[in-house]
Design an enzyme around this catalytic site. Sequence first.
Site, PDB file in Angstrom:
ATOM      1  CE  LYS A 170      -4.449  -1.704   1.444  1.00  0.00           C
ATOM      2  NZ  LYS A 170      -5.428  -1.844   2.534  1.00  0.00           N
ATOM      3  NE  ARG A 204      -7.652  -7.917   0.478  1.00  0.00           N
ATOM      4  CZ  ARG A 204      -7.251  -7.026  -0.429  1.00  0.00           C
ATOM      5  NH1 ARG A 204      -6.317  -6.162  -0.134  1.00  0.00           N
ATOM      6  NH2 ARG A 204      -7.805  -6.992  -1.630  1.00  0.00           N
TER       7      ARG A 204
END
Length: 288
Positions: free
Chosen positions: A234, A268
């Site tokens: 991210k 995740r």
Amino acid sequence: MIQQGMQGVPTTWRCGRFLFDLANRKRPIVMGILNATPDSFSDGGKYRSATDAIAQAERMIADGVDLIDIGGESTRPGAEPVSLQEELDRVMPVIEGLRDCGKPLSIDTYKAETMRQALKAGVDCVNDIWALRQDGAVEAVAANQDCGVVLMHMQRDPLTMQFNPEYSNVIEEVSLFLKERAQLLIDNGIAPNRIALDPGFGFGKRLDHNLEMLARFAAFSKLGFPVLAGISRKSMIGKLTGKETQDRLAPSVAAAIMAADRGAKIIRVHDVPETVDSLKLWEAVQAD
Ligand code: 8Y4
């Protein structure tokens, strides 16, 4: 006998046909990200067809993935939403191709109709960045007997969430939201041991908010549900390293280990083999 944790905290996570024993497993569940999107930015659009996505899932399984998260809409900041029909066209063939793969499947969607069709086709879990706030979503999950559900925090919506997000106390505000959503699900007849929570890294958070959430990740486990960490590749990592998405592997694995240290039960990730191997080391070092 099924153990009960402190303060009645579930020590299992029901995930459709599967039951994760959180009390007796040491390392977190690795959720592998499977993009059923033709325009996926983090894999360069490699997984164009359902056949390709299924092959990628089979590789994740060989690499030790525990749960496969199938998504048909790119949820990066500012991404355009996809129509219901387009989402179904992308995800349903992948679900059908993987339903008997031996691993639990998760559907990454906020649309109630996609949830219903995916559950009917046999998916084990609903992963919703909107925490079932869209019309019909609570009902769609409540109508199923045993699917798992991941409730994620997001401030505002994907189009506007990164426009100067503000919190007086990010840990407290995110915790309160997640606690209220979990209670609403329980009030709607969803068993507590089906619910997992997620503070939603990158979803309406500035870098300092994301870093505080990771530093104090253990606070979210106090809510009494397994907590998922989704940090892989991210922009918080991009901001700190200056690297593009494809060059964020090492700090993504480091973030997974930091989250595991702070009690994350589900991680995740894009990079399954590297994360699984690193968590094997992490597990071996845990004192029981
Ligand atoms: C590179 C690659 C840069 C991916 C950004 C991204 C989460 C999630 C997403 C999460 C849960 C993403 C669907 C955003 N993030 N679901 N979904 N938790 N539960 N961005 O953190 O991966 S999509």
